[in-house]
Design an enzyme around this catalytic site. Structure first.
Site, mmCIF file in Angstrom:
data_model
loop_
_atom_site.group_PDB
_atom_site.id
_atom_site.type_symbol
_atom_site.label_atom_id
_atom_site.label_comp_id
_atom_site.label_asym_id
_atom_site.label_seq_id
_atom_site.Cartn_x
_atom_site.Cartn_y
_atom_site.Cartn_z
ATOM 1 N NE ARG A 76 9.709 -50.886 28.940
ATOM 2 C CZ ARG A 76 8.424 -51.234 28.861
ATOM 3 N NH1 ARG A 76 7.496 -50.300 28.879
ATOM 4 N NH2 ARG A 76 8.074 -52.494 28.762
ATOM 5 C CD GLU A 113 -0.585 -55.667 29.141
ATOM 6 O OE1 GLU A 113 0.401 -54.937 29.335
ATOM 7 O OE2 GLU A 113 -1.617 -55.297 28.561
HETATM 8 O O1 LIG Z 1 2.874 -54.945 36.065
HETATM 9 P P1 LIG Z 1 3.437 -55.992 35.188
HETATM 10 O O2 LIG Z 1 2.393 -56.790 34.450
HETATM 11 O O3 LIG Z 1 4.391 -56.890 35.896
HETATM 12 O O4 LIG Z 1 4.231 -55.279 34.011
HETATM 13 C C1 LIG Z 1 5.040 -54.145 34.179
HETATM 14 C C2 LIG Z 1 6.433 -54.403 33.698
HETATM 15 O O5 LIG Z 1 6.425 -54.689 32.293
HETATM 16 C C3 LIG Z 1 7.394 -53.875 31.667
HETATM 17 O O6 LIG Z 1 8.646 -54.455 31.661
HETATM 18 P P2 LIG Z 1 9.127 -55.546 30.625
HETATM 19 O O7 LIG Z 1 9.164 -56.873 31.314
HETATM 20 O O8 LIG Z 1 8.319 -55.446 29.367
HETATM 21 O O9 LIG Z 1 10.644 -55.204 30.390
HETATM 22 P P3 LIG Z 1 11.500 -53.937 29.872
HETATM 23 O O10 LIG Z 1 11.452 -52.901 30.965
HETATM 24 O O11 LIG Z 1 12.855 -54.530 29.762
HETATM 25 O O12 LIG Z 1 10.936 -53.436 28.567
HETATM 26 C C4 LIG Z 1 7.428 -52.632 32.518
HETATM 27 O O13 LIG Z 1 8.626 -51.916 32.341
HETATM 28 C C5 LIG Z 1 7.288 -53.185 33.904
HETATM 29 O O14 LIG Z 1 8.538 -53.560 34.455
HETATM 30 N N1 LIG Z 2 0.846 -51.897 27.696
HETATM 31 C C1 LIG Z 2 2.078 -51.628 28.092
HETATM 32 N N2 LIG Z 2 2.736 -50.542 27.608
HETATM 33 C C2 LIG Z 2 3.985 -50.279 28.008
HETATM 34 N N3 LIG Z 2 4.671 -51.038 28.852
HETATM 35 C C3 LIG Z 2 4.065 -52.118 29.356
HETATM 36 N N4 LIG Z 2 4.476 -53.050 30.240
HETATM 37 C C4 LIG Z 2 3.484 -53.932 30.406
HETATM 38 N N5 LIG Z 2 2.424 -53.607 29.676
HETATM 39 C C5 LIG Z 2 2.763 -52.472 29.007
#
Ligand SMILES: O=P(O)(O)OC[C@H]1O[C@H](OP(=O)(O)OP(=O)(O)O)[C@H](O)[C@@H]1O
Ligand SMILES: Nc1ncnc2[nH]cnc12
Length: 188
Positions: A76, A113
């Site tokens: 993202r 998370e």
């Molecule tokens: O602060 P944190 O606990 O590290 O979480 C934040 C990260 O989690 C999500 O990515 P995700 O790994 O879900 O991947 P995506 O962007 O491919 O959906 C979001 O886009 C951040 O990169």
């Molecule tokens: N609660 C949340 N919603 C959207 N993106 C996330 N990435 C990690 N935690 C998330």
């Protein structure tokens, strides 16, 4: 408006127009991707053309003249980092999940998370002593942002700020980023 809608992050450098724009386009999805997680979905914001343009322009203007590159975190973070970099006429540094970049990489493991992860980058894409903005959509526990910042520094860059669309304040991601400039548009 309530905290459930997200509020302006303390010390945010972003204009009210940007804060209100983002707030008006986030969709909340309970129990995704697993029970107990309230997922903050940015796809309505991305799907609205004028909103997307205002978002990218607004984010870019805050950093104009202060950065030499924008680092985006898969996946993202890519959506925001590339147009911000292009708007400013500077390069984008690609930070990817493990095993997706060809050739020599540097990487770091961290906790999410909802799981474990590893991110990597091509160190030669970071110009020595260049000023880098790290961009992502969500700051949750801060593990991803901290890992990204450490990778940029390991590769020789200077992390000017971490620019986040949304911050999940209750997960205290800033604690993982002590001493770093964290700019969030909205905090929940
Ligand atoms: O602060 P944190 O606990 O590290 O979480 C934040 C990260 O989690 C999500 O990515 P995700 O790994 O879900 O991947 P995506 O962007 O491919 O959906 C979001 O886009 C951040 O990169
Ligand atoms: N609660 C949340 N919603 C959207 N993106 C996330 N990435 C990690 N935690 C998330």
């Amino acid at each position: 408006m309530s905290q459930a809608d997200g509020v302006r992050a303390p010390g945010s450098p972003f204009p009210d127009s940007l804060v209100n724009l983002v707030r008006g386009h986030i969709r909340d999805i309970p129990d995704f991707p697993s029970p107990g997680i309230l997922f903050r979905d940015i796809t309505p914001l991305l799907a609205d053309g004028p909103a997307l343009q205002a978002l990218v322009d607004g984010l870019a203007e805050v950093y104009r003249g202060r950065i030499d590159a924008v680092a985006g975190i898969e996946s993202r973070g890519f959506i925001l980092a590339a147009p911000i970099a292009a708007t400013l006429g500077i390069g984008m540094i690609t930070i990817r999940k493990a095993g997706r970049l060809p050739g020599p990489v540097i990487g770091v493991d961290y906790s999410l998370e909802y799981g474990q992860a590893r991110i990597e980058l091509h160190p030669e894409t970071v110009v020595t002593d260049s000023r880098v903005l790290v961009v992502d959509d969500v700051l949750a526990t801060g593990g991803t942002a901290a890992a990204a910042a450490s990778l940029i520094e390991e590769a020789g860059g200077e992390v000017v700020a971490l620019g986040m669309l949304l911050e999940l304040g209750f997960l205290q991601g800033r604690a993982a980023l002590t001493g770093r400039q964290v700019d969030s548009v909205l905090v929940y």
